[in-house]
Motif scaffolding. Structure first.
Motif, mmCIF file in Angstrom:
data_model
loop_
_atom_site.group_PDB
_atom_site.id
_atom_site.type_symbol
_atom_site.label_atom_id
_atom_site.label_comp_id
_atom_site.label_asym_id
_atom_site.label_seq_id
_atom_site.Cartn_x
_atom_site.Cartn_y
_atom_site.Cartn_z
ATOM 1 N N UNK A 257 0.626 4.108 -2.900
ATOM 2 C CA UNK A 257 0.108 5.435 -2.561
ATOM 3 C C UNK A 257 1.166 6.516 -2.719
ATOM 4 N N UNK A 258 2.456 6.144 -2.606
ATOM 5 C CA UNK A 258 3.520 7.145 -2.719
ATOM 6 C C UNK A 258 3.851 7.446 -4.168
ATOM 7 N N UNK B 87 0.813 -1.218 0.000
ATOM 8 C CA UNK B 87 0.000 0.000 0.000
ATOM 9 C C UNK B 87 0.843 1.262 0.000
ATOM 10 N N UNK B 88 1.867 1.276 0.830
ATOM 11 C CA UNK B 88 2.671 2.484 0.947
ATOM 12 C C UNK B 88 3.294 2.855 -0.395
#
Lengths: 414, 211
Positions: free
Chosen positions: A411-412, A407-408
């Motif tokens: 999303x980044x 996810x990180x």
């Protein structure tokens, strides 16, 4: 909102894609179901009608034709055999029972069969109305005959020569309905049963006393319950349905009949098995074709999901950020696969049964042998189970990718 | 209260981020400033429980975020942390209301359409509940993501470059809205940005460029 609704809304968002995958899946399932329904009902029907018949004896010709004409009443008879020869055979110690049949006429497509009450008892048929025939020119009709032609006890009609519809009528003698059989799923449903002497009579056979035909006084059949009627040297019948006294009969009788007489003996069990193995090649080819379609449907679903998930990795990351666990995302994607294939399976179910019904309405014969799209046969549920399996398999890799979404990182990326 | 102790994060040997101690009190707002690549997003993700730090402790209230199992951390995030991103990541297949219902469903709170209507109304989106996401303007979509972040009354509101793709007027409007809404919901607000326009809006600032 739940995972199921969520998956469904994603599918609804891409209607064309979803529809195509569902359609592909349903075609495969429909073909398999059609084969399954036809095969099950055909072998049921064939099995039921040959029950209790060990051997069919008739005129020389194709053994398969002999069986089809005399057991299933779907092909033309091979010819006739002499009454005397039939009588001789009946006296053979290996024969437990023999039911004579005299074919050749029809009434509006339904075959008129000269026989005796043994034939009714063979199929354990019961009367719905009236009584069994005893007098010449009396007849008992099958349930489907009564229903389709609207005949009732007391009605009379003229038979027609030949066994298909458009032949010439026998206008000299009319049959009187004295009984109607209850439906029992055998060939009897589609037959009109009379004395063998009645068959001879309408064909102006010399044996029948000519005064009797003209003054219309009823003549009692000479063998309406069992056995063969009295006739002269020229008298003929079409065939005899034989039951053996012992297993020895199966060994000796066919060889004896085929080599020593002008008649031919054929075994219904052997001939239907031969028929099925001939049909089987075609059936197996169509079946493989159907499975290939299902595999392609599975692949197509896999590709759709796989590509869609590339675009949806943000959606998945967002879902995680909203509190969804990895497992929930996995199930969410699996649900999507299953939804498509189950919808496909259900559509295929409707298509398959509809297709069989359509076939039945096109070919009248198929209804006569008891085929209908309105029943569910045994293995159908395993086909639906198979479609769930295909859905799970197709969604497995995409679902695993969804499970692994970082996810990180996703999303980044913006 | 949110506190960080001995935090460090880095890819392989290259250390990107290290914070010895930081505390954010309840209802306090913080702006994290820094160039791209300075670790703003990384810090925000660590605070949001999206990214495991290499070392250190993150406390949200009484909860030690990285002592939780992954599934529990997901749930905890859903219930107590609201996230707003630079781009409005909404689920395009769903209506506005369904997008918000999803936030309630995944966090395990009761699905309450009255609450959704209330939050939408407070963000001037009262009429948009049944609209498809695609039919909304950029600004409206950004407001829906704010509504989604606030829906479960989080203790902490994290916003990553919420103004970067907006014009001057909208950028100010979004900042004001975030502050307003955070106060209304008694949440701490942390904004990571390199947007010079909104710099002066926050008293407490953390500048990652200077570390």
């Amino acid at each position: 909102m739940n995972l199921f609704v969520l998956s469904w809304k994603y599918l609804k968002d891409k209607p064309l894609n979803t529809f195509l995958n569902v359609l592909l899946m349903s075609l495969g399932v429909a073909i398999i179901l059609v084969l399954l329904i036809l095969n099950t009902q055909l072998s049921d029907s064939l099995g039921k009608n040959k029950r209790g018949i060990d051997l069919v004896v008739g005129a020389k010709g194709s053994p398969l034709q002999l069986i089809l004409a005399n057991v299933y009443h779907i092909d033309f008879p091979t010819g006739n055999i002499k009454l005397d020869e039939a009588k001789n055979l009946m006296r053979n110690r290996l024969v437990k029972s023999a039911i004579p049949l005299a074919l050749g006429d029809n009434y509006r497509g339904f075959r008129i069969v000269g026989t005796n009450h043994d034939y009714v008892n063979l199929y354990e048929a019961t009367l719905a109305e009236g009584e069994l025939w005893r007098y010449n020119l009396d007849c008992v009709i099958g349930a489907k005959v009564a229903k389709q032609l609207g005949l009732k006890v007391g009605d009379s009609f003229f038979g027609a020569h030949g066994i298909s519809v458009a032949d010439m009528d026998h206008e000299e003698a009319s049959y009187k309905v004295v009984g109607i059989l209850a439906p029992n799923g055998s060939v009897l449903d589609n037959l009109i049963l009379i004395n063998i002497e009645s068959v001879w009579q309408v064909h102006d056979h010399a044996e029948v006393d000519s005064t009797a035909t003209h003054d219309h006084s009823p003549v009692l059949g000479s063998a309406y319950q069992t056995g063969l009627p009295n006739g002269d040297e020229a008298s003929e019948i079409t065939s005899m349905l034989i039951q053996f006294r012992s297993a020895m009969g199966a060994v000796q009788l066919p060889r004896m009949i085929n080599s020593n007489t002008n008649m031919q003996a054929a075994s219904p069990a052997f001939e239907t098995q031969r028929l099925f193995s001939l049909l089987g090649i075609g059936v197996n080819m169509i079946k493989s074709f159907a499975y290939i379609i299902i595999v392609i449907a599975g692949l197509s679903i896999f590709i759709s999901l796989y590509n869609a998930l590339k675009d949806r990795k943000y959606d998945l990351a967002i879902m995680r950020s909203l509190g969804a666990s990895k497992t929930k995302l996995f199930i969410h994607v699996i649900f999507e696969g299953i939804l498509i294939t189950v919808l496909g399976g259900l559509l295929g179910f409707v298509l398959g049964h509809g297709l069989v019904e359509l076939l039945v309405s096109y070919y009248k014969k198929s209804e006569e042998i008891g085929i209908t799209g309105m029943v569910i046969v045994n293995n159908e549920f395993s086909v639906l189970l198979l479609s769930v399996g295909v859905g799970v398999l197709a969604a497995l890799i995409p679902a695993f990718n969804a499970y692994r979404t970082d996810i990180s990182k996703v999303l980044a990326q913006d | 209260m949110i506190s960080i102790e001995n935090l460090s994060f880095g890819y392989s040997d290259r250390k990107i981020l290290s914070i010895t101690k930081m505390e954010i009190k309840e209802k306090q707002h913080l702006m994290i400033l820094g160039k791209s690549g300075s670790g703003k997003t990384t810090l925000l993700h660590i605070l949001g429980g999206l990214l495991n730090p290499k070392r250190g402790k993150v406390m949200i209230g009484e909860t030690d975020l990285y002592q939780l199992s992954e599934t529990k951390r997901d749930k905890h995030r859903g219930q107590h942390i609201g996230l707003v991103f630079q781009k409005a990541h909404l689920i395009a297949a769903l209506s506005v209301e369904d997008n918000l219902l999803l936030a309630q469903y995944f966090s395990g709170t009761t699905q309450d359409k009255t609450r959704i209507a209330e939050v939408l109304k407070s963000l001037n989106l009262g009429e948009k509940g049944q609209s498809k996401v695609k039919s909304l303007s950029q600004g409206e979509q950004q407001r829906v993501t704010i509504a989604r972040a606030l829906l479960n009354r989080p203790k902490l509101l994290l916003a990553d470059e919420p103004t970067a793709s907006l014009d001057d007027d909208n950028a100010m409007a979004v900042i004001t809205l975030l502050k307003e809404q955070a106060e209304m919901n008694n949440a701490s607000l942390i904004i990571a940005t390199h947007d010079q326009r909104v710099k002066n809006e926050f008293d407490v600032q953390l500048n990652l460029n200077e570390q």
